[in-house]
Write an enzyme that holds these catalytic residues in place. Structure first.
Site, PDB file in Angstrom:
ATOM      1  N   SER A 143       0.846  -1.193   0.000  1.00 33.17           N
ATOM      2  CA  SER A 143       0.000   0.000   0.000  1.00 33.17           C
ATOM      3  C   SER A 143       0.876   1.236   0.000  1.00 33.17           C
ATOM      4  O   SER A 143       2.044   1.191   0.394  1.00 33.17           O
ATOM      5  CB  SER A 143      -0.886   0.004   1.252  1.00 33.17           C
ATOM      6  OG  SER A 143      -1.577   1.230   1.402  1.00 33.17           O
ATOM      7  N   TYR A 156      -2.308  -0.707  10.330  1.00 32.66           N
ATOM      8  CA  TYR A 156      -2.305  -0.859   8.877  1.00 32.66           C
ATOM      9  C   TYR A 156      -0.972  -0.385   8.302  1.00 32.66           C
ATOM     10  O   TYR A 156      -0.365  -1.052   7.456  1.00 32.66           O
ATOM     11  CB  TYR A 156      -3.454  -0.057   8.270  1.00 32.66           C
ATOM     12  CG  TYR A 156      -3.700  -0.347   6.808  1.00 32.66           C
ATOM     13  CD1 TYR A 156      -4.404  -1.481   6.419  1.00 32.66           C
ATOM     14  CD2 TYR A 156      -3.235   0.512   5.816  1.00 32.66           C
ATOM     15  CE1 TYR A 156      -4.643  -1.755   5.080  1.00 32.66           C
ATOM     16  CE2 TYR A 156      -3.459   0.242   4.478  1.00 32.66           C
ATOM     17  CZ  TYR A 156      -4.164  -0.885   4.113  1.00 32.66           C
ATOM     18  OH  TYR A 156      -4.379  -1.155   2.773  1.00 32.66           O
TER      19      TYR A 156
END
Length: 251
Positions: A143, A156
């Site tokens: 990501s 995350y």
């Protein structure tokens, strides 16, 4: 894309980016194992592939469960005799975004279990099979949050930075063996995770688009294109890299 007849596992393929990746591989002639924690979703995607493209099998797997990932790899090899490509796509976000001091232990544990440990399980077990074969390819979905700070999202961010690091470390270890390992780092892309983020505040959509130079979100199909390209025989000299698809946000 040179992926015809390759045996491919895509985790988290029941929806979103994983769905698009699985179908894009199938469109280019690959045999796709559609894996998801939700078997009904996996079956639906697999049926669509069989109807429109070619061969596919649905397999339920929770990537945070080592035995289920082991069964996933074994099932693919039993069915097709080998494993050419693993795409570690399955991922989750926190239930509640919060500053680090207020972050819940549940969100930390859940996100790390899927996004980081799940990728390790997939890589370890796939590499055991690929080492025996003498070839293979792994693409990890990281990501933009694995390249730069992400506010109120410590688990995350940590998990995706870890995916980038694990990709590079494993790629270095296996470069001599005919196995390539790369990562894709999507920016804000139309998906369930983006919907979850947009729901956190009324002005979030406008706020995000202001920081994306292209002033739009990525599409799942655009991420799928990059993944299939990295897994194809067109990129034989690429390993240990992170390809960023973020509309210029990281700039």
């Amino acid at each position: 894309m040179k992926v015809k007849d390759k045996v491919v596992i895509v985790t988290g393929a029941g929806s979103g980016i994983g769905n698009a990746i699985a179908k894009h591989f199938a469109y280019h002639g690959a045999k796709v194992i559609v894996s998801d924690i939700n078997l009904e979703k996996a079956k639906k995607v697999s049926e669509e592939i069989v109807t429109n493209f070619g061969e596919s099998l649905p397999i339920k797997a929770d990537v945070a469960n080592y035995e289920e990932v082991k069964n996933l790899i074994q099932h693919a090899v039993t069915a097709y005799g080998q494993l050419d490509v693993l795409v570690n796509n399955a991922g989750v976000g926190p239930k509640q975004m919060a500053k680090t001091a207020e972050y819940t232990l549940e969100d930390w544990d859940d996100v790390i279990a899927v996004n980081q440990t799940g990728v390790f399980y997939g890589m370890q077990l796939a590499l055991q099979q690929m080492t025996q074969q003498g070839f293979g390819n792994i693409v990890n979905i990281a990501s933009l949050a694995g390249l730069k700070a992400s506010l109120n999202n410590i688990s995350y961010t940590a998990s995706k930075f870890a995916v980038v690091g694990m990709t590079k470390s494993a790629a270095l270890e296996y470069a001599k063996t005919g196995i390539r390992i790369n990562a894709v780092c999507p920016g804000y892309t139309e998906s369930a995770l983006l919907d979850q983020l947009l729901a956190t505040r009324p002005d979030m959509d406008a706020r995000l688009k202001r920081i994306i130079p292209m002033q739009r979100y990525g599409e799942a199909s655009e991420i799928a294109e990059a993944v299939v390209w990295l897994a194809s025989d067109s990129t034989k000299f690429i390993t240990g890299q992170t390809i960023t698809l973020d509309g210029g946000t990281s700039l």
